[in-house]
Design a protein around this motif. Structure first.
Motif, PDB file in Angstrom:
ATOM      1  N   ALA A  71       0.853  -1.166   0.000  1.00  0.00           N
ATOM      2  CA  ALA A  71       0.000   0.000   0.000  1.00  0.00           C
ATOM      3  C   ALA A  71       0.898   1.229   0.000  1.00  0.00           C
ATOM      4  O   ALA A  71       1.892   1.275   0.710  1.00  0.00           O
ATOM      5  N   MET A 121      -4.323  -0.098   5.273  1.00  0.00           N
ATOM      6  CA  MET A 121      -5.053  -0.487   4.068  1.00  0.00           C
ATOM      7  C   MET A 121      -5.103  -2.004   4.048  1.00  0.00           C
ATOM      8  O   MET A 121      -4.084  -2.672   4.167  1.00  0.00           O
ATOM      9  N   LYS A 122      -6.300  -2.506   3.920  1.00  0.00           N
ATOM     10  CA  LYS A 122      -6.456  -3.949   3.975  1.00  0.00           C
ATOM     11  C   LYS A 122      -7.601  -4.375   3.072  1.00  0.00           C
ATOM     12  O   LYS A 122      -8.710  -3.850   3.175  1.00  0.00           O
ATOM     13  N   GLY A 136      -8.302  -3.822   0.034  1.00  0.00           N
ATOM     14  CA  GLY A 136      -8.911  -2.815  -0.819  1.00  0.00           C
ATOM     15  C   GLY A 136      -9.648  -1.719  -0.074  1.00  0.00           C
ATOM     16  O   GLY A 136     -10.307  -0.904  -0.707  1.00  0.00           O
ATOM     17  N   ARG A 137      -9.552  -1.722   1.229  1.00  0.00           N
ATOM     18  CA  ARG A 137     -10.229  -0.679   2.008  1.00  0.00           C
ATOM     19  C   ARG A 137      -9.252   0.037   2.921  1.00  0.00           C
ATOM     20  O   ARG A 137      -8.327  -0.570   3.475  1.00  0.00           O
ATOM     21  N   ASN A 142      -5.087 -12.408  -1.303  1.00  0.00           N
ATOM     22  CA  ASN A 142      -4.980 -11.952   0.075  1.00  0.00           C
ATOM     23  C   ASN A 142      -4.012 -10.792   0.218  1.00  0.00           C
ATOM     24  O   ASN A 142      -4.322  -9.783   0.846  1.00  0.00           O
ATOM     25  N   PHE A 150      -2.454  -8.693  -2.067  1.00  0.00           N
ATOM     26  CA  PHE A 150      -2.629  -7.474  -2.844  1.00  0.00           C
ATOM     27  C   PHE A 150      -3.978  -6.826  -2.603  1.00  0.00           C
ATOM     28  O   PHE A 150      -4.427  -6.019  -3.410  1.00  0.00           O
ATOM     29  N   ASN A 151      -4.589  -7.178  -1.489  1.00  0.00           N
ATOM     30  CA  ASN A 151      -5.830  -6.543  -1.078  1.00  0.00           C
ATOM     31  C   ASN A 151      -6.899  -6.629  -2.134  1.00  0.00           C
ATOM     32  O   ASN A 151      -7.668  -5.695  -2.320  1.00  0.00           O
ATOM     33  N   PHE A 152      -6.900  -7.679  -2.854  1.00  0.00           N
ATOM     34  CA  PHE A 152      -7.928  -7.847  -3.851  1.00  0.00           C
ATOM     35  C   PHE A 152      -9.239  -8.166  -3.167  1.00  0.00           C
ATOM     36  O   PHE A 152      -9.331  -9.078  -2.375  1.00  0.00           O
ATOM     37  N   ASN A 153     -10.228  -7.443  -3.499  1.00  0.00           N
ATOM     38  CA  ASN A 153     -11.543  -7.721  -2.965  1.00  0.00           C
ATOM     39  C   ASN A 153     -12.320  -8.415  -4.061  1.00  0.00           C
ATOM     40  O   ASN A 153     -12.747  -7.785  -5.018  1.00  0.00           O
TER      41      ASN A 153
END
Lengths: 151, 160
Positions: free
Chosen positions: A27, A100-101, A103-104, B111, B113-116
């Motif tokens: 991030a 940041m975790k 995507g939020r 997980n 790369f913060n992929f939602n």
């Protein structure tokens, strides 16, 4: 298993471990915020051109007929650091991104008036999206604070 | 080298190994009765063959036994081909390892790369902000989400 195959497997494992260890480092250090202070009232119908992206959303939930942009402020804040933006009526908005975790952006939003904490919320803001806080009374209408965050 | 040239050495060797056709065999046998040189040669071939076969006899027997054993083992080997194929180094290296690595990288990327995933599939489904906590000098708080863009709105009333 020969050496070549073993090295291939170990390389994959090393990449996986590196990604897991340095998760948060991916991030960006600073998160950019844009704070727009909006005056909503029931006066003559008016939609500020600077609020065109919020028009449909605001009118879908609020009964007000006039939306005017009072102030706009841009802030760049690092994680676990805070910056403030001055709001009308002696109020101050403090923004503190935590992490940041998935995507939020987890952030603390605090509104103070005359140095006293009036309102505080902890939210997980989706990256490149906004949240709207409201509404202290102000000059015959109400104040809305739209906070957009991007990392 | 023998002195008689009536029959070649190869012919006499075949005679000694009992590999000549009966008419020819009889002819050579008749010649040997009167030819000392050819008789001596045939006798020497016999002696050599005896010594050779007596030496290798056991070795040949062992080979025959191992061949028989491998024939008997073949069905058991065939039944294990499916498992052995999976464990085959070439199959594992070319197929299993890349597939496993690819799946692992995808799982880690989701997980790390913060992929939602829900957001990727439909970014409009989730609210713009998830409210963890609310606090302050307020008399009421309302949290709602707009219908179209799922914008999160927190409406609070200050305590006067």
């Amino acid at each position: 298993m020969n050496i070549k195959k073993m090295s291939y497997v170990l390389s994959i494992m090393a990449i996986v471990l590196f990604l897991l260890i340095t998760e948060n480092s991916f991030a960006s250090g600073n998160t950019d915020f844009k704070v727009r202070v909006i005056h909503a009232s029931s006066g003559s119908q008016y939609m500020d051109p600077a609020l065109v992206d919020l028009t449909s959303e605001l009118t879908s939930v609020f009964k007000y007929t006039s939306y005017k942009l009072l102030e706009s402020d841009s802030l760049s804040i690092g994680f676990n650091q805070s910056k403030t933006s001055t709001l009308p009526g002696g109020r101050v908005l403090e923004i503190r991104p935590v992490e940041m975790k998935k995507g939020r952006i987890k952030l603390n939003l605090i509104i103070r008036k005359s140095g006293k904490q009036i309102f505080k919320t902890v939210v997980q803001l989706r990256n490149n999206s906004s949240i709207t806080l409201g509404g202290p009374e102000y000059k015959g209408g109400y104040l809305l604070f739209n906070i957009f965050g991007s990392n | 080298m023998k002195e008689c040239r009536k029959y070649r050495d190869e012919m006499l060797g075949l005679f000694a190994d009992q590999e000549l056709e009966p008419p020819l065999h009889d002819q050579v046998a008749k010649h040997l009765k009167s030819c000392e040189a050819c008789s001596s040669y045939v006798e020497s071939v016999h002696n050599f063959s005896y010594a050779y076969t007596s030496f290798i006899k056991d070795e040949v027997s062992s080979a025959e036994i191992s061949i028989e054993q491998s024939r008997r083992m073949k069905p058991e080997i065939r039944s294990g081909l499916s498992l052995s194929k999976l464990l085959n180094p070439v199959f594992f290296k070319r197929i299993c390892l890349p597939v496993i690595s690819f799946v692992a990288i995808i799982l880690v990327s989701v997980n790390v790369f913060n992929f939602n995933m829900a957001g990727l599939l439909d970014p409009g489904v989730e609210p713009s902000a998830i409210v963890d906590s609310v606090d302050g000098e307020v008399s009421s708080v309302m949290i709602f989400e707009t219908a179209r863009d799922h914008q999160t709105v927190i409406w609070f009333k200050e305590v006067i």
